[in-house]
Design a protein around this motif. Structure first.
Motif, mmCIF file in Angstrom:
data_model
loop_
_atom_site.group_PDB
_atom_site.id
_atom_site.type_symbol
_atom_site.label_atom_id
_atom_site.label_comp_id
_atom_site.label_asym_id
_atom_site.label_seq_id
_atom_site.Cartn_x
_atom_site.Cartn_y
_atom_site.Cartn_z
ATOM 1 N N ASP A 23 0.935 -1.305 -0.029
ATOM 2 C CA ASP A 23 -0.081 0.096 0.027
ATOM 3 C C ASP A 23 0.906 1.273 -0.026
ATOM 4 N N ARG A 24 2.051 1.184 0.702
ATOM 5 C CA ARG A 24 2.841 2.268 0.719
ATOM 6 C C ARG A 24 4.222 2.385 -0.252
ATOM 7 N N ASN A 25 4.007 1.286 -1.061
ATOM 8 C CA ASN A 25 5.133 1.178 -2.198
ATOM 9 C C ASN A 25 6.436 1.485 -1.640
ATOM 10 N N MET A 26 6.547 0.284 -0.727
ATOM 11 C CA MET A 26 7.841 0.410 0.132
ATOM 12 C C MET A 26 8.399 -1.234 0.154
ATOM 13 N N SER A 27 9.597 -1.308 0.230
ATOM 14 C CA SER A 27 10.224 -2.688 0.287
ATOM 15 C C SER A 27 10.655 -2.923 1.940
ATOM 16 N N GLN A 28 10.725 -4.272 2.211
ATOM 17 C CA GLN A 28 11.243 -4.536 3.124
ATOM 18 C C GLN A 28 12.568 -4.296 3.496
ATOM 19 N N GLN A 39 18.413 -7.006 6.278
ATOM 20 C CA GLN A 39 17.559 -7.500 5.859
ATOM 21 C C GLN A 39 17.221 -8.748 6.523
ATOM 22 N N GLN A 40 17.897 -9.691 6.857
ATOM 23 C CA GLN A 40 17.856 -10.948 7.503
ATOM 24 C C GLN A 40 17.160 -10.605 8.803
ATOM 25 N N GLN A 41 17.586 -9.558 9.695
ATOM 26 C CA GLN A 41 16.699 -9.271 10.902
ATOM 27 C C GLN A 41 15.432 -9.186 10.594
ATOM 28 N N MET A 42 15.003 -8.188 9.551
ATOM 29 C CA MET A 42 13.758 -7.831 9.261
ATOM 30 C C MET A 42 12.927 -8.926 8.696
ATOM 31 N N THR A 43 13.407 -9.827 7.962
ATOM 32 C CA THR A 43 12.754 -11.066 7.412
ATOM 33 C C THR A 43 12.296 -11.743 8.619
ATOM 34 N N ARG A 44 13.155 -12.016 9.483
ATOM 35 C CA ARG A 44 12.999 -12.834 10.949
ATOM 36 C C ARG A 44 11.752 -12.046 11.562
ATOM 37 N N ALA A 45 11.787 -10.925 11.666
ATOM 38 C CA ALA A 45 10.794 -10.221 12.388
ATOM 39 C C ALA A 45 9.390 -10.348 11.799
ATOM 40 N N VAL A 46 9.515 -10.092 10.759
ATOM 41 C CA VAL A 46 8.244 -10.142 9.770
ATOM 42 C C VAL A 46 7.558 -11.435 9.928
ATOM 43 N N ALA A 47 8.474 -12.255 9.790
ATOM 44 C CA ALA A 47 8.162 -13.750 9.629
ATOM 45 C C ALA A 47 7.534 -14.547 11.257
ATOM 46 N N GLY A 48 7.479 -13.549 12.190
ATOM 47 C CA GLY A 48 6.993 -13.695 13.246
ATOM 48 C C GLY A 48 7.829 -14.384 14.526
ATOM 49 N N ALA A 49 9.133 -14.351 14.366
ATOM 50 C CA ALA A 49 10.032 -14.493 15.301
ATOM 51 C C ALA A 49 9.734 -14.007 16.820
ATOM 52 N N SER A 50 9.975 -14.553 17.835
ATOM 53 C CA SER A 50 9.360 -14.097 18.926
ATOM 54 C C SER A 50 10.338 -13.626 19.932
ATOM 55 N N GLY A 51 11.689 -13.342 19.479
ATOM 56 C CA GLY A 51 12.735 -13.181 20.588
ATOM 57 C C GLY A 51 12.607 -11.606 20.945
ATOM 58 N N PRO A 52 12.957 -10.955 22.098
ATOM 59 C CA PRO A 52 12.746 -9.720 22.365
ATOM 60 C C PRO A 52 13.196 -8.716 21.393
ATOM 61 N N ARG A 53 14.442 -8.857 20.611
ATOM 62 C CA ARG A 53 14.710 -8.000 19.463
ATOM 63 C C ARG A 53 13.763 -8.223 18.407
ATOM 64 N N ASP A 54 13.019 -9.309 17.868
ATOM 65 C CA ASP A 54 12.307 -9.293 16.812
ATOM 66 C C ASP A 54 10.944 -8.484 17.095
ATOM 67 N N VAL A 55 10.652 -8.717 18.714
ATOM 68 C CA VAL A 55 9.381 -7.872 18.699
ATOM 69 C C VAL A 55 9.675 -6.289 18.875
ATOM 70 N N GLU A 56 10.909 -6.075 19.270
ATOM 71 C CA GLU A 56 11.146 -4.492 19.032
ATOM 72 C C GLU A 56 11.025 -3.836 17.683
ATOM 73 N N ILE A 57 11.775 -4.943 16.718
ATOM 74 C CA ILE A 57 11.894 -4.297 15.336
ATOM 75 C C ILE A 57 10.251 -4.256 14.944
ATOM 76 N N ARG A 58 9.429 -5.159 15.240
ATOM 77 C CA ARG A 58 8.002 -5.202 14.688
ATOM 78 C C ARG A 58 7.405 -3.905 15.399
ATOM 79 N N HIS A 59 7.641 -3.489 16.442
ATOM 80 C CA HIS A 59 6.893 -2.301 17.007
ATOM 81 C C HIS A 59 7.660 -0.976 16.228
ATOM 82 N N GLN A 60 9.035 -0.939 15.793
ATOM 83 C CA GLN A 60 9.546 -0.073 14.879
ATOM 84 C C GLN A 60 8.930 -0.217 13.540
#
Length: 71
Positions: A23-28, A39-60
């Motif tokens: 919708d925003r015409n943006m890439s990961q 990009q690996q951290q992004m992919t992991r967070a988007v895929a639903g990893a549940s580590g504290p850093r992944d959760v923080e990345i999703r908040h961002q």
């Protein structure tokens, strides 16, 4: 049953993020660069990893994409 519910929730989050990116015409990659992560951290967070850093990345990600966080 709990694992199945977690998987379904992760899939829903992944779909919502990907839809918002389209919708925003943006890439990961662009969002990852804005956050300052790989990009690996992004992919992991988007895929639903549940580590504290992944959760923080999703908040961002939610903030950048102006998404409401579902709890």
């Amino acid at each position: 049953m709990a694992e199945e519910a977690l998987q379904e929730a992760a899939t829903a989050v992944k779909k919502a993020i990907k839809k918002r990116l389209i919708d925003r015409n943006m890439s990961q990659k662009e969002v990852a660069e804005m956050i300052g992560i790989t990009q690996q951290q992004m992919t992991r967070a988007v895929a639903g990893a549940s580590g504290p850093r992944d959760v923080e990345i999703r908040h961002q990600i939610y903030k950048i994409l102006d998404m409401k966080e579902e709890r």
